[in-house]
Design a protein around this motif. Structure first.
Motif, mmCIF file in Angstrom:
data_model
loop_
_atom_site.group_PDB
_atom_site.id
_atom_site.type_symbol
_atom_site.label_atom_id
_atom_site.label_comp_id
_atom_site.label_asym_id
_atom_site.label_seq_id
_atom_site.Cartn_x
_atom_site.Cartn_y
_atom_site.Cartn_z
ATOM 1 N N PRO A 2 0.812 -1.213 0.000
ATOM 2 C CA PRO A 2 0.000 0.000 0.000
ATOM 3 C C PRO A 2 0.840 1.255 0.000
ATOM 4 C CG PRO A 2 0.023 -1.046 2.146
ATOM 5 C CD PRO A 2 0.701 -1.986 1.206
ATOM 6 N N TRP A 266 -2.056 -5.359 4.295
ATOM 7 C CA TRP A 266 -0.717 -5.597 4.824
ATOM 8 C C TRP A 266 -0.482 -4.755 6.073
ATOM 9 C CZ3 TRP A 266 2.096 -9.274 2.283
ATOM 10 C CH2 TRP A 266 1.696 -9.614 1.005
ATOM 11 N N ARG A 319 -3.561 -3.452 -0.350
ATOM 12 C CA ARG A 319 -4.278 -3.918 0.834
ATOM 13 C C ARG A 319 -5.434 -4.812 0.414
ATOM 14 N NH1 ARG A 319 -5.829 0.677 4.934
ATOM 15 N NH2 ARG A 319 -3.541 0.788 4.889
#
Length: 367
Positions: A2, A266, A319
């Protein structure tokens, strides 16, 4: 991996807000209510220009929250935080009488189940734990900040409420907060309803006795003691991943809920830091872990697993939150081999070093 979102269409959004009387807000309900006398002292700002007014932000939720507010300061759109707001309380901000306002709120990280957010669609930079001030034109990455999506508040609105679907109101939110903190501190609370029944009263007496808290202690002292107890309980459960390697790592987890697997990511941990992707008891979760270590050149490194038949789950470059661990490629995901986490205890800490990572196959995931 991200990346921070840039400020988008902020100038046009500000102009639009000045022209319309109200806009639709995202996620949790935010509305006007009568003036309330339970606010703390007004938070003033010497950079304000022109006529000012009081703006109250009231917490009618069962969570202790912190807020970031943004409005025109010194002629610039500036976000500032964090301001803590206890359940059943309000804070008063001194703001320009006219002009756009934005607000973001999140629960403190001492609750089980993760941080709850009250947000919108306007990204502004915030700091992690420290107090901060950020200009709307900042690049969050260059100032070591992260982006949070603030919601727009109608210009001139006197009171903004943070609420939950249960609609506790100011008074019931205090009891609901006590119930939630009792439960997260390990006490047997069956329902969070904001009603001070016999069971809640009994558990509060038990907590006061366990914590050595005087029966005459104030309501705020009780909440503070409950917050400490919940935070201590939180530290003993869940999964913490500590990065003892030489580069930043990004972690993903997979857990089993009833009959279905779920993989998520993440979570970032720079060298020497820890991340906490799971904040519920590990027992019965069948938790698995995957991680990527950033490489300055070439493919990023992947977490190795010693299992002869490692369990595979769905992951994505950005993500993600994927249900199930089958047909990953058909759903647009990549497949990764996860490492099982010990779940015989409520909490676990996993330390990852350079030796835990290896180069991926030629088709490995890139961040």
């Amino acid at each position: 991996m991200p990346r921070e979102r840039p400020i988008q269409r902020l100038i046009s959004l500000i102009a639009a807000l000045m022209l319309v009387p109200s806009i639709t807000l995202a996620q949790d309900s935010v509305s006007i209510m009568p003036q309330i006398d339970s606010s703390d002292a007004p938070i003033t700002d010497p950079t304000l220009i022109g006529p000012t007014t009081e703006w109250q932000v009231c917490n009618e939720t069962s969570y202790v929250v912190r807020t970031s507010s943004a409005f025109l300061r010194g002629g610039r759109m500036v976000a500032k935080g964090w301001d803590e707001v206890l359940p059943g309380r309000c804070i008063t901000l001194i703001t320009p009488q006219t002009g756009p306002r934005f607000l973001f709120a999140e629960s403190l990280d001492l609750y089980q189940g993760g941080v709850r957010e009250w947000k919108g669609t306007t990204p502004l930079c915030v700091a992690g734990e420290a107090d901060f001030e950020s200009d709307a034109t900042e690049d969050c990455r260059l100032t070591n900040k992260t982006s949070r999506e603030h919601f727009a508040v109608r210009p001139g609105e006197p009171v903004t409420r943070l609420v939950e679907p249960a609609e506790y109101g100011l008074e019931r939110s205090i009891v609901a907060a006590q119930q939630r903190l009792l439960r997260d501190a390990g006490y047997d609370v069956s329902r969070i309803d904001g009603l001070a029944g016999r069971r809640t009263s009994r558990l509060l007496r038990q907590f006061r006795n366990d914590a050595g808290l005087d029966s005459g202690a104030s309501e705020e002292a009780l909440i503070r003691a409950l917050m400490t107890a919940a935070a201590n309980q939180q530290a003993a459960i869940g999964l913490e991943i500590c990065n003892q390697s030489s580069a930043t790592i990004w972690a993903a987890i997979a857990t089993r809920d009833d009959t279905q697997w779920r993989s998520r990511g993440w979570w970032q941990a720079t060298a020497g830091e820890c991340a906490r992707p799971l904040d519920i008891p590990l027992t019965d979760t069948q938790a698995h872990l995957f991680a990527i270590q950033e490489a300055p050149e070439g493919p990023d490194l992947r977490l190795q697993t010693s299992a002869t038949s490692p369990t595979q789950f769905c992951i994505a470059e950005a993500r993600f939150d994927a249900l199930g661990n089958e047909m990953c490629l058909e759903q647009g995901y990549t497949i990764a081999a996860f490492r099982p986490v010990p779940t015989d205890m409520p909490g676990a800490r996993v330390r990852l070093s350079d030796s835990d990572f290896a180069a991926p196959a030629p088709a490995g995931l890139r961040r």
